[in-house]
Design an enzyme around this catalytic site. Structure first.
Site, PDB file in Angstrom:
ATOM      1  N   GLN A 211       5.018  -7.470  -0.990  1.00  0.00           N
ATOM      2  CA  GLN A 211       4.265  -6.616  -0.052  1.00  0.00           C
ATOM      3  C   GLN A 211       4.838  -5.201  -0.035  1.00  0.00           C
ATOM      4  OE1 GLN A 211       5.270  -9.691   0.632  1.00  0.00           O
ATOM      5  NE2 GLN A 211       3.869 -10.789   1.971  1.00  0.00           N
ATOM      6  N   ASP A 252       6.264 -10.715  13.211  1.00  0.00           N
ATOM      7  CA  ASP A 252       5.159 -11.677  13.268  1.00  0.00           C
ATOM      8  C   ASP A 252       5.144 -12.424  14.586  1.00  0.00           C
ATOM      9  OD1 ASP A 252       5.832 -11.359  10.218  1.00  0.00           O
ATOM     10  OD2 ASP A 252       3.739 -11.937  10.455  1.00  0.00           O
TER      11      ASP A 252
HETATM   12  O1  MRU Z   1       3.095 -12.799   4.807  1.00  0.00           O
HETATM   13  P1  MRU Z   1       2.626 -11.500   5.403  1.00  0.00           P
HETATM   14  O2  MRU Z   1       2.390 -10.452   4.367  1.00  0.00           O
HETATM   15  O3  MRU Z   1       1.442 -11.706   6.332  1.00  0.00           O
HETATM   16  O4  MRU Z   1       3.859 -11.026   6.295  1.00  0.00           O
HETATM   17  C1  MRU Z   1       3.783  -9.794   6.962  1.00  0.00           C
HETATM   18  C2  MRU Z   1       5.019  -9.411   7.677  1.00  0.00           C
HETATM   19  O5  MRU Z   1       5.991 -10.132   7.713  1.00  0.00           O
HETATM   20  C3  MRU Z   1       4.982  -8.127   8.424  1.00  0.00           C
HETATM   21  O6  MRU Z   1       6.212  -7.514   8.428  1.00  0.00           O
HETATM   22  C4  MRU Z   1       4.560  -8.459   9.858  1.00  0.00           C
HETATM   23  O7  MRU Z   1       3.339  -9.125   9.879  1.00  0.00           O
HETATM   24  C5  MRU Z   1       4.496  -7.268  10.702  1.00  0.00           C
HETATM   25  S1  MRU Z   1       3.030  -6.417  10.381  1.00  0.00           S
HETATM   26  C6  MRU Z   1       2.698  -5.186  11.449  1.00  0.00           C
END
Ligand code: MRU
Length: 358
Positions: A211, A252
């Site tokens: 990401q 999250d």
């Molecule tokens: O697996 P993902 O890409 O959904 O994980 C995203 C994250 O861990 C982000 O850091 C989190 O959602 C914060 S987003 C504002």
């Protein structure tokens, strides 16, 4: 949160022309950026069925805690529109099926359940089929607008503490692409940049789904913010070399104790920051707080082993080996300097500050 029965606005007024709009509602469809195609191609996909939204969340077409919450709310709006129910009870039954399906897509980010619960509450407050349908559509759109307003506030709150020329490390993607458009951790960085603070960002790749390199690097480049991409494994080296002034990550789920669930690797970054006396901040809206659960109650998603086994078609590990692929970890409160929210920056002891603000 209470939404008036009018559409706050359709998001247009608060979305700048350059802003990446991750998810929106248009002509009774959900439109979202297909994040699996980034950074190569910026393309949008349209969905008319809630099942397609559920699959999109599972496949990471859309990801990031606040973004999946809003997408799930729009999924409920699609379920409402397509229901053939003639009575409110029959419609609520259809909605509950959609609720369960959307809720089952990913377990860790609490914004998903939060958004779905809000929509169900709105639906059960009405007693006419058309009223329920209309109010869900309106409610989910207002939720998207609220996400933008909230994150802009949060961004400003966080940006005030940042000094000129700081070098700030972030992990994963907590930007436009993880929200409706403004971002949380990256929202703070955008706001600081807009205030002329000349920050520089260090973005980790964020293995295994990348990401950081696929999404955060794409965004920072898109918004013209100075940054360098580093491998996850370089965090300790940069910190010990005195090259990082601050860390800001998203979340999250945040518990009332101040434990923060975020992308796998966050805990390592926080532990290293502590070791080097570097302030470690988490940026998240109130919808990311879960005041009911305790550590141990929260399911940490384990993702497919192919994420480690292959890169495209290239094999990265011998076939048939054992693989463990947790997608999130928990950072304990003692490693966290502050939690940036739309209500201000919360400081330890978190039991008190979270209890008061959220
Ligand atoms: O697996 P993902 O890409 O959904 O994980 C995203 C994250 O861990 C982000 O850091 C989190 O959602 C914060 S987003 C504002």
């Amino acid at each position: 949160m209470h939404h008036s029965k009018k559409l706050k606005n359709d998001g247009k007024l608060i979305v700048g022309t350059k802003d990446l709009l991750t998810v929106k509602w248009e002509n009774n469809q959900v439109i979202m950026i297909d994040q699996t195609k980034l950074p190569g191609r910026l393309i949008y996909v349209k969905y008319k069925k809630y099942e397609d939204v559920a699959r999109a969340i599972e496949r990471l077409v859309i990801r990031g805690a606040p973004a999946i919450g809003v997408a799930a709310a729009f999924g409920m709006a699609l379920a409402a529109i397509s229901s053939k129910a003639k009575t409110p009870n029959a419609l609520l039954k259809d909605l509950k099926i959609a609720y369960q399906r959307l809720r089952s897509t990913r377990p860790t980010a609490v914004n998903l359940v939060w958004a779905l619960d809000q929509v169900m509450k709105e639906a059960t407050s009405k007693n006419d089929v058309n009223d329920i349908k209309k109010s869900i559509i309106l409610y989910s759109q207002n939720m998207a607008t609220d996400d933008i307003i909230t994150n802009k506030k949060l961004g400003k709150n966080g940006a005030k503490m940042i000094r000129k020329d700081e070098v700030i490390l972030t992990h994963c993607n907590a930007g436009s692409l993880a929200t409706v458009t403004y971002g949380t951790a990256l929202g703070v960085l955008r706001a600081a940049n807009d205030m002329g603070k000349k920050i520089r960002v260090i973005a980790t790749e964020t293995r295994p789904v990348m990401q950081g390199s696929r999404l955060t690097a794409f965004e920072l480049d898109h918004y013209g913010i100075d940054f360098s991409l580093i491998p996850d494994t370089a965090v300790g080296h940069l910190m010990s070399s005195g090259l990082i002034n601050r860390v800001i990550v998203g979340a999250d789920r945040i518990l009332k104790s101040g434990h923060v669930y975020n992308k796998i690797g966050t805990y390592q970054v926080a532990a290293l920051a502590k070791r080097h006396n570097i302030p470690f901040y988490v940026a998240a809206p109130s919808s990311t707080f879960d005041l009911r659960s305790n550590v141990g109650d929260v399911v940490i998603e384990e993702r497919n082993k192919n994420e480690l086994m292959k890169m495209g078609n290239k094999l990265l590990a011998p076939k048939g080996i054992k693989i463990f692929n947790p997608a999130f970890d928990v950072t304990p409160p003692e490693l966290i300097t502050g939690i940036i929210t739309e209500k201000g920056i919360l400081k330890p002891p978190y039991k008190e500050s979270i209890g008061k603000a959220i």
